[in-house]
Enzyme design. Structure first.
Site, PDB file in Angstrom:
ATOM      1  N   ASP A  56      36.104 -24.067  28.765  1.00  0.00           N
ATOM      2  CA  ASP A  56      36.676 -24.843  27.673  1.00  0.00           C
ATOM      3  C   ASP A  56      36.381 -24.196  26.330  1.00  0.00           C
ATOM      4  OD1 ASP A  56      37.619 -26.870  29.265  1.00  0.00           O
ATOM      5  OD2 ASP A  56      35.878 -28.164  28.958  1.00  0.00           O
ATOM      6  N   PRO A  75      32.788 -43.137   9.481  1.00  0.00           N
ATOM      7  CA  PRO A  75      32.960 -41.856   8.793  1.00  0.00           C
ATOM      8  C   PRO A  75      31.676 -41.364   8.117  1.00  0.00           C
ATOM      9  CG  PRO A  75      34.309 -43.587   7.763  1.00  0.00           C
ATOM     10  CD  PRO A  75      33.702 -44.177   8.992  1.00  0.00           C
TER      11      PRO A  75
HETATM   12 CL1  6GU Z   1      33.993 -42.914  13.596  1.00  0.00          CL
HETATM   13  N1  6GU Z   1      35.513 -44.207  11.875  1.00  0.00           N
HETATM   14  C1  6GU Z   1      36.426 -44.254  10.875  1.00  0.00           C
HETATM   15  N2  6GU Z   1      36.804 -45.440  10.402  1.00  0.00           N
HETATM   16  N3  6GU Z   1      36.954 -43.170  10.334  1.00  0.00           N
HETATM   17  C2  6GU Z   1      36.563 -42.004  10.834  1.00  0.00           C
HETATM   18  C3  6GU Z   1      35.632 -41.880  11.867  1.00  0.00           C
HETATM   19  C4  6GU Z   1      35.115 -43.031  12.364  1.00  0.00           C
HETATM   20  N4  6GU Z   1      35.444 -40.578  12.119  1.00  0.00           N
HETATM   21  C5  6GU Z   1      36.236 -39.937  11.275  1.00  0.00           C
HETATM   22  N5  6GU Z   1      36.914 -40.776  10.496  1.00  0.00           N
END
Ligand code: 6GU
Length: 244
Positions: free
Chosen positions: A177, A97
């Site tokens: 798209d 994230p």
């Molecule tokens: Cl890549 N990983 C996690 N754990 N949470 C996320 C994410 C990734 N992308 C958005 N939320």
């Protein structure tokens, strides 16, 4: 021979990938050899009896941190196997994230790579030395928190694989798209012409292709303005279109 993309995925939950990667369009692309996907279990790169992958954070705090050793050993081992086979070195991308936001433009860029190694983050975090010395890129799929990077990796793989040559039918409309041109897609209809009293817009039945194209362009733009004004604000290309 068809040029195929190689995707390696490093995860603590390899079983999560079986469903999505064996079904539908991705499953068929794998079967046809258009993409080669290989799942690796991070625990296979530990040396202790308990297959430990995480530890407490230095400085205190809650949660566990992924240890550097298994990650370094796994990535180095996967990379050297790839190089030994005479294949391209993969780009190493961490799903987290904290990463930069994934989008259609990045999917298209990644679809041009020969090899990609995705690392699924887990637990509360990852030792910073992994970020600094092992990873090329960090990607997030949106501003919300998932339990791990696995679902994000599936999203990224799906978005990439459908762009590979031969994966979608020859008559597929990749250029139409949503997001490909920075706009949302226009409304679509199929038979019947009238359903429960709701009519298909007459313009679509007119046979006038220039008028239909113009209508679709207008619909794309008004739909984007209404639902995703942020897309118009940030894309100078569509900004020019809007001013025309
Ligand atoms: Cl890549 N990983 C996690 N754990 N949470 C996320 C994410 C990734 N992308 C958005 N939320």
């Amino acid at each position: 021979m068809i040029n195929s993309v190689r995707i390696d995925i490093l995860t603590l939950f390899p079983d999560m990938f079986a469903g999505p990667f064996n079904e539908s369009i991705i499953g068929r692309a794998v079967e046809r050899g258009l993409v080669h996907i290989s799942i690796h279990n991070l625990r296979d790169y530990t040396h202790d009896r308990h297959h430990t992958v995480d530890d407490c954070p230095y400085g205190g705090g809650v949660g566990m941190i992924l240890k550097p050793e298994p990650l370094f050993e796994a990535v180095e081992s996967i990379k050297s196997a790839v190089i030994q086979r005479g294949e391209a070195t993969p780009r190493v991308v961490l799903l987290t994230p904290q990463g930069g936001l994934f989008c259609q433009h990045i999917a298209a860029e990644m679809a041009n790579l020969k090899a990609l190694l995705l690392i699924c983050g887990h637990y509360e975090g990852i030792d910073e030395r992994v970020r600094e010395h092992l990873i090329d890129d960090e990607i997030s799929i949106g501003d919300y928190v998932l339990t791990g990077g696995e679902l994000a990796a599936m999203v990224v793989v799906d978005a990439i694989v459908r762009l590979l040559p031969g994966v979608l039918g020859a008559d597929s409309a990749l250029n139409e798209d949503s997001h490909t041109n920075g706009l949302l897609e226009y409304p679509q209809y199929t038979r019947p012409r009238e359903y429960r009293g709701w009519e298909v817009p007459p313009i679509l039945l007119s046979g006038n292709h220039a008028e239909i194209a113009r209508w679709r362009g207008e619909q794309s733009l008004s739909r984007t303005r209404q639902r995703r004004p942020d897309l118009l604000a940030r894309d100078s290309d569509t900004k020019a279109k809007r001013e025309n």
